[in-house]
Design a protein around this motif. Sequence first.
Motif, mmCIF file in Angstrom:
data_model
loop_
_atom_site.group_PDB
_atom_site.id
_atom_site.type_symbol
_atom_site.label_atom_id
_atom_site.label_comp_id
_atom_site.label_asym_id
_atom_site.label_seq_id
_atom_site.Cartn_x
_atom_site.Cartn_y
_atom_site.Cartn_z
ATOM 1 N N HIS A 172 2.155 -1.405 -4.442
ATOM 2 C CA HIS A 172 1.191 -1.746 -3.397
ATOM 3 C C HIS A 172 0.554 -3.095 -3.749
ATOM 4 C CE1 HIS A 172 1.547 2.345 -1.902
ATOM 5 N NE2 HIS A 172 1.489 2.744 -3.160
ATOM 6 N N PRO A 198 -6.652 -4.148 8.167
ATOM 7 C CA PRO A 198 -5.185 -4.194 8.145
ATOM 8 C C PRO A 198 -4.694 -5.627 7.999
ATOM 9 C CG PRO A 198 -5.991 -3.794 10.375
ATOM 10 C CD PRO A 198 -7.195 -3.787 9.477
ATOM 11 N N THR A 209 -2.629 -7.260 9.576
ATOM 12 C CA THR A 209 -2.452 -7.966 10.854
ATOM 13 C C THR A 209 -3.662 -8.857 11.138
ATOM 14 O OG1 THR A 209 -3.245 -5.920 11.839
ATOM 15 C CG2 THR A 209 -0.875 -6.364 12.005
ATOM 16 N N GLY A 264 7.360 0.780 2.156
ATOM 17 C CA GLY A 264 6.369 1.861 2.182
ATOM 18 C C GLY A 264 5.185 1.627 1.268
ATOM 19 N N ILE A 306 4.024 -8.451 5.865
ATOM 20 C CA ILE A 306 3.720 -7.143 6.456
ATOM 21 C C ILE A 306 5.014 -6.342 6.623
ATOM 22 C CG2 ILE A 306 2.922 -6.003 8.582
ATOM 23 C CD1 ILE A 306 0.914 -8.410 8.844
ATOM 24 N N ALA A 307 6.054 -7.027 7.125
ATOM 25 C CA ALA A 307 7.340 -6.337 7.343
ATOM 26 C C ALA A 307 7.920 -5.859 6.014
ATOM 27 C CB ALA A 307 8.311 -7.267 8.064
ATOM 28 N N GLU A 343 3.468 -12.265 8.636
ATOM 29 C CA GLU A 343 4.285 -11.273 9.343
ATOM 30 C C GLU A 343 5.437 -10.812 8.457
ATOM 31 O OE1 GLU A 343 4.797 -13.509 12.910
ATOM 32 O OE2 GLU A 343 3.191 -12.397 13.941
ATOM 33 N N VAL A 354 1.264 -0.338 0.636
ATOM 34 C CA VAL A 354 0.073 -0.829 1.340
ATOM 35 C C VAL A 354 -0.142 -2.303 0.997
ATOM 36 C CG1 VAL A 354 -2.435 -0.534 1.574
ATOM 37 C CG2 VAL A 354 -0.981 1.470 1.225
ATOM 38 N N CYS A 385 6.349 -5.133 3.205
ATOM 39 C CA CYS A 385 5.561 -4.018 2.648
ATOM 40 C C CYS A 385 5.826 -2.736 3.444
ATOM 41 C CB CYS A 385 4.073 -4.373 2.625
ATOM 42 S SG CYS A 385 3.723 -5.609 1.359
ATOM 43 N N ARG A 386 5.965 -2.884 4.761
ATOM 44 C CA ARG A 386 6.259 -1.703 5.589
ATOM 45 C C ARG A 386 7.623 -1.125 5.198
ATOM 46 N NH1 ARG A 386 5.298 -3.473 11.221
ATOM 47 N NH2 ARG A 386 3.107 -3.269 10.678
ATOM 48 N N GLN A 387 8.590 -2.021 5.057
ATOM 49 C CA GLN A 387 9.958 -1.587 4.718
ATOM 50 C C GLN A 387 9.985 -0.769 3.417
ATOM 51 O OE1 GLN A 387 12.541 -4.937 4.031
ATOM 52 N NE2 GLN A 387 14.154 -3.640 3.165
#
Length: 327
Positions: free
Chosen positions: A91, A299, A301, A116, A109-110, A106, A118, A112-114
């Motif tokens: 994280h 967040p 974003t 999993g 963010i992508a 962006e 934070v 970190c999302r990929q």
Amino acid sequence: MAVNWGVLGVASIGVRAVMPAIQRARNARLVAVASRTAARAREAADALGIPRAHGSYEALLEDPEIDAVYIPLPNTLHRAWTLRCAAAGKHVLCEKPLSVSAADCEEMIAGCRQHGVVLMEAFMYRFHPRTERVLQLIGAGDLGEIQLVRAAFTFQAREPRTNIRFRPDLGGGALYDVGCYAVNIARAVLGEPQEVFAYGRVGRYGVDEVVGGLLRFETGRLAAIDCSLTVPRREEYEVVGSEGRLVVPHAFLPGAADAEIHLTRGAERTVITLPGADQYQRMVEHFGDAVSGGPLSLPPTDAVGNLRVLAALHTSLRTGAPEAVAR
Ligand SMILES: NC(=O)c1ccc[n+]([C@@H]2O[C@H](COP(=O)([O-])OP(=O)(O)OC[C@H]3O[C@@H](n4cnc5c(N)ncnc54)[C@H](OP(=O)(O)O)[C@@H]3O)[C@@H](O)[C@H]2O)c1
């Protein structure tokens, strides 16, 4: 559950504020620090009582005990190291500005999302109870309809020859360093601006040293911001509504002192005093709770929006013309 933390780089802000805050936090353990120089990592670990010192950032990312990484590296390095942390399953709490462009954010963010994990921008002032109180007062309509925000963060940065703030290649300049706070509070109060205009001065090191900017929001609401690396220290903001106004002194770095909000409604003047709080510790604890499945109040974003405005201000500074904020 305690989150095991590692830190990339022996940065001034890490040593002065964030590493001790991790050590004080109720849900954190500071397990390791890394430096590009092994001796520097060892020295910091010994000074702060951190169990492990790594002689490279890569070694810290391979440390299986670490759940979360705090990144206080120069701004242009935030993107790459966040992506590497994410790929290693760590994280990321990354310093402000989250990066130097909205597109970078962006991508972060992508990534970190990929994987999993934070991701949060370390905008510590957002975790001070006073900032929360200000946004509550405004949200409850205590000031009426908000028409204007004025926000300033200036200070005199030392040792320009060696200071990352004066390095264009490392994402230096007043807008990235402290203008990001002024833009952030303006957006927290007024939302996303449509257009900006900036005047400023680029100094001998090639970075913006003083900037004054105007942000125009829907229905003509305005924010006036200024930031500097060479003007004496000022950090405050004012929010003006149809029914009253508030001024927040020492807005972004109040330290441990009691924190005030100066409220004026007609002839009535009130000072709301909130007890001192450690905004760094609160940020670390909030992040740790989010790692454990709790909500994330800031967040990543939000950083995309902030960097769109900073990019428009940079462009306006260069062209001398108003600049639309990308959507
Ligand atoms: N939230 C806050 O209150 C706050 C306050 C100040 C700064 N910041 C942010 O924190 C970050 C660091 O600022 P700082 O003033 O603490 O920086 P700093 O003292 O100059 O430290 C930056 C660290 O990055 C590492 N580094 C890696 N590559 C580097 C390179 N090419 N050049 C220089 N350093 C490099 C170095 O660590 P090693 O040599 O040990 O590897 C260095 O100690 C910035 O993003 C800044 O905006 C936040």
